[in-house]
Structure formats: C-alpha cells, structure tokens
Design an enzyme around this catalytic site. Structure first.
Site, PDB file in Angstrom:
ATOM      1  CB  SER A 160      18.167 -41.964 -85.454  1.00 57.94           C
ATOM      2  OG  SER A 160      17.185 -41.431 -84.615  1.00 57.94           O
ATOM      3  CB  ILE A 170      17.438 -32.295 -82.934  1.00 55.62           C
ATOM      4  CG1 ILE A 170      18.154 -31.727 -81.708  1.00 55.62           C
ATOM      5  CG2 ILE A 170      16.451 -31.283 -83.500  1.00 55.62           C
ATOM      6  CD1 ILE A 170      17.243 -31.262 -80.612  1.00 55.62           C
ATOM      7  CB  VAL A 222      19.242 -38.353 -91.865  1.00 60.44           C
ATOM      8  CG1 VAL A 222      19.592 -38.290 -93.335  1.00 60.44           C
ATOM      9  CG2 VAL A 222      19.610 -37.044 -91.175  1.00 60.44           C
ATOM     10  CE  LYS A 231      18.905 -32.428 -88.789  1.00 58.70           C
ATOM     11  NZ  LYS A 231      20.067 -31.556 -88.538  1.00 58.70           N
ATOM     12  CG  ASP A 238      26.300 -30.136 -83.012  1.00 58.95           C
ATOM     13  OD1 ASP A 238      26.925 -30.561 -82.019  1.00 58.95           O
ATOM     14  OD2 ASP A 238      25.204 -30.603 -83.362  1.00 58.95           O
TER      15      ASP A 238
END
Length: 523
Positions: A132, A135, A138, A152, A287
């Site tokens: 988790s 945004i 999963v 997701k 990211d």
C-alpha cells in the site's frame, strides 16, 4: 490575500503535527513563536502523542497529511546519509507500507471500473493488499487463464486531496515569490506547476500502463532490467492489471547478501540504466525509490510503478550531456561558459569567477567512492554558489535531479565503493560519439536522403524563383537607393533654402530695428 481554504488547510497541518507530538517543530517556527503560549489552550496539545519515538511520529504525521507529504518522505527515505538513522529507518516504511484503505472500497472500485463482478474478471482475487502506497494499493490475483497478476487500485477520493494540497503549495509559492527574493530565482511557482502536472498524471493508471509498456519495449531482451507486461483488457483509469514478478526488494540488503547478489554489478548497472533511459531513450523512470525496485539474483533489476516518468527536450538533453562530460573531465571553464550561454546565469557573469566557484565545490569530491562523499554538503554548497551568481532554477530538470538523487542513494546502499564518475563517463562519451560524431552526421544525412530526392524535381523551379526574387530585390534596392538619393538632395536643398530664409528674415528684423530710431527722428 491568502484564501480561506488555504488558511484552514494550514491550521489542519499544524494541528496534525501537534497531535503527533511535533509541537516543538511547529511552535518554534517564526510564524508561531510569538503566540506559542496559546497552544496550552488547545485540546490537541494535551492529547498529543509524544511517547512514540520521533521517527514514528514523523512517519505518522506524513501519512495523515496525505499523498504529497508521503512522497516527500519517500524521497527522503532514499537519502540515509542526510538523516539520523532512527528517522531514516522509519521513513523507509512509507515506500510500500502506508496504511491501506478498506478492502470493500478496493473491490467496489475494481468492479465499477471493469463493469463486471470480480469473480468474472479473475479466477482468484486476494482482498488483503500486498502493498500500500500513497496513491494506490496493490492486490494479488489470478486470471482465468492461470496467469498470476497484480491489481493496482487507486485510493478513493485521492484526486480531491491532491488538488487541495497542490492549491496550498501554489499559494505558498506565490507568497514566497512575493516576499522572498530567492523564491523568484528558484522559480517556486513554476516548480509547483511542474510537480502538479507530474502527480496528476500519476492518477491515471492507463497512462502509467502506457509508460510501463514503453520502457518494457526500450529494454526488451535486456540482461540489466525487466519490466512486467501490462494486461490491457482489464486496465482502466483507476485499475491497472499487470504481470506479477518475484524478486528481492533492493532495500533488503541482508536478503541480497544471503542470495549472493553481485552488489558491484548492481550498482554499476543502476547508473547505466539511468543514463540509458535519459540519453538513449529520453524517457526515464522518475520514481525509483526502493519500494519500486527489486532484484532477480544475482544482478538483474525488476522495476514497477511507472506513474512518474520524465523526458527532456533535445537541447536540454545535449546540454546536460555536455555538462556531465565537462564535469567528469574537470573542465570547469566549459561548465561556466555553458551556464552563461544557456541563460541559466546572467550574461554579465564573469566566466573566471564562476569557474573558480564551481571548481571549489566540485573538485574535492572527484575520484572518491560514494561512501566518502557528502552529497548533502555538496548540494548545500551548490545552492550557495547558485545564489551568489543569481542562477535560475530550471523546473523541467527538477524531476531529473530527484531521480539522480534516488539512484545515488541506491548506489550508496548497494555498493558504497562505487566510482560514480568512472561508471558514467564512458557511457556519455559513447553517446556523444553516436549522436554527434562524423558517422552520426552521415547517418542523419542518409536518413534525409529520400526527402531530398522527393524535392529534387522542384529544385529548378525553386532556383528560378530564387533568381527572380534576387533580381526583383536588386531592382527594389536600386529604386530605393535612387529615392534616398533624391530625398537627400531635397533635404539638402530645403535646408539651404531654410537657412537663406532664416538669414533673410533675420536681416529684415535687424534692419527694421536699426531704422526705427531714424524714422522716429525724421518724424
């Protein structure tokens, strides 16, 4: 004027910080110093939680404040060299262990997005989330074909929270630019706008799926990086279905040691993957915190979560490559010249002064392994140098700089003896040779050859048109030259006549003045 919603949000942020026992931070700020005694009258002051370790309190505060603050914590978690150990270890939990939202909400979102019951879409669906984040979270599942996948799911009402926080950041950036000169140089409003675009893109999981497919294609058959395959039929704006991968989280150093991972090769490949994405593909995963990176033993990366990606313009790409190479070659004069040529520092900047300032910052860190480099100190000194020379921050490069910091942070964890410069330099030299060398120019010419051949029949007409245009221009220039010559003569004649008129008039006036006494006597 600050909007009421912004003031309410600021009050809420401070209330959350006080509630989690961070009042020593809030009440010592300049804004609240003069009224800090009023905190004693707040119920939250007396029920605040200050018994947990400070790292836990900071993590819980960021979780309660929402996605933007969690992402800030995730970025900090990759830089253990900049934080005390207790805080750094706690912030790592923000990478994939943010408190999940209810299972019922997740199932409802999936069914609404797919337009069918979960049992119709999946043979199995685990309601307990695998991971988790800020945004989304999963879940694991299995398709009716037997393929193992992950699902997701975007967090409920996440858009409203992000819009609210971005509006707050925008207001604060505007205030900063109004009252703080450095904020204008740092282009705070533009940086927030760039951040807003980035994080709003992350809310569209179809876009993320497309990003993943693009990077998967770029690294097809690669022995360095594997990207899982997207299952498009079940992918929607708030739901992404993707091949499930199995690897060791890159931050689990002990598990990697137990599996005999090749740390040196992993560190070198991390740098190579970054530069490949930035310069070869011009499309990079932006990211890359440890929660999104896994290792397939002994030395292959597996990457997930492509909501944030970056790309550069051709000019920025080439400019950065030249800057990197100049840094690696200790050519600080060239670095200074390029900053002035690009307009990043004022044109009035003296090259030799800027060169000396850059040398004093960068020279001490070269030819040192990562473990002996304080990038926190380096960044601080670079910011001081930038301020001294009025360097303007480039918002389009902020995402790249963040990614580079993440990569360096991963390298520090995996193999502190990595020579970052020597790993990157050959790659950039090869890129320059391929993009700007004689062979590259010949290839570019050959690639345009069909277009040139296609336009060949038009060349005679174009040449004739050019000749006629040249002749007409020459005639026009001759005609204009003649007109200018006549105008000059006329002006000269007018000037002479004007002079004579003025002279004659002056003589008449003088004569009349001289004759007045005579006429008076005669009368």
């Amino acid at each position: 004027m600050i909007r009421p919603k912004t003031i309410i949000r600021l009050i809420h942020i401070n209330w959350v910080m006080i509630f989690h026992g961070l009042d020593e931070i809030v009440l010592k700020t300049h804004l609240f110093r003069s009224i800090r005694y009023l905190a004693f009258f707040s119920p939250s002051y007396w029920i605040r939680n200050n018994r947990d370790p400070r790292g836990v309190r900071i993590r819980r505060t960021l979780e309660d404040l929402g996605p933007i603050y969690v992402k800030f914590g995730q970025t900090l978690s990759t830089r253990k060299d900049l934080l005390p150990d207790d805080i750094a270890e706690e912030l790592v939990k923000l990478q994939d262990r943010v408190p999940p939202f209810p299972q019922e909400a997740a199932r409802k979102i999936v069914e609404e997005q797919l337009g069918m019951r979960i049992s119709a879409a999946f043979a199995e669906f685990d309601s307990e989330p695998l991971a988790s984040a800020s945004i989304a979270q999963v879940h694991t599942a299995m398709l009716h074909s037997g393929e193992q996948v992950i699902v997701k799911v975007l967090r409920p009402n996440i858009e409203n929270k992000i819009h609210s926080d971005v509006a707050l950041l925008t207001e604060l950036a505007r205030l900063a630019e109004k009252f703080w000169p450095d904020a204008r140089r740092l282009r705070a409003v533009e940086i927030v706008a760039e951040f807003e675009k980035t994080i709003l893109d992350e809310l569209d999981l179809v876009r993320e799926a497309a990003n993943a497919s693009a990077i998967r294609s770029n690294f097809k058959d690669s022995d360095m990086l594997y990207i899982p395959e997207v299952h498009w039929p079940l992918t929607r704006r708030k739901v992404l279905v993707m091949e499930r991968i199995h690897g060791i989280p890159v931050g689990d150093i002990q598990a990697l040691r137990d599996g005999n991972a090749d740390f040196k090769k992993l560190a070198e490949r991390g740098v190579e993957i970054f530069f490949t994405q930035v310069f070869r593909d011009n499309f990079f995963h932006a990211d890359m915190h440890p929660g999104n990176i896994f290792v397939q033993l002994p030395d292959k990366y597996l990457a997930v979560d492509f909501g944030i990606v970056g790309s550069l313009s051709d000019s920025d790409q080439r400019y950065l490559a030249e800057n990197f190479l100049a840094f690696f070659n200790h050519d600080y004069r060239r670095v200074a010249q390029m900053h002035i040529e690009s307009g990043w520092v004022p044109a009035t900047t003296r090259v030799e002064e800027f060169e000396a300032a850059i040398r004093s910052v960068c020279e001490p860190i070269f030819e040192k392994p990562l473990k002996d480099i304080s990038f926190g100190l380096l960044l601080l000194r670079l910011f001081q140098t930038a301020r001294r020379f009025d360097m303007v921050v480039q918002p389009q490069l902020v995402l790249l700089q963040k990614t580079l910091l993440n990569i360096e942070g991963l390298g520090r964890q995996l193999y502190p003896d990595l020579d970052l410069w020597q790993t990157a330099k050959p790659f950039l030299e090869n890129w320059f040779k391929q993009r700007l060398g004689p062979t590259a120019k010949i290839k570019e010419l050959l690639s345009k050859f069909p277009e040139i051949i296609e336009q060949l029949p038009e060349f005679p007409a174009l040449a004739l048109h050019a000749i006629r245009s040249t002749g007409q221009m020459q005639q026009q220039m001759q005609h204009q030259s003649l007109e200018i010559s006549l105008l000059r003569k006329q002006l000269k004649r007018n000037g002479r006549n004007h002079f004579l008129a003025v002279l004659f008039g002056s003589l008449l006036i003088a004569a009349s003045l001289m004759l007045q006494p005579v006429l008076h006597l005669g009368g």
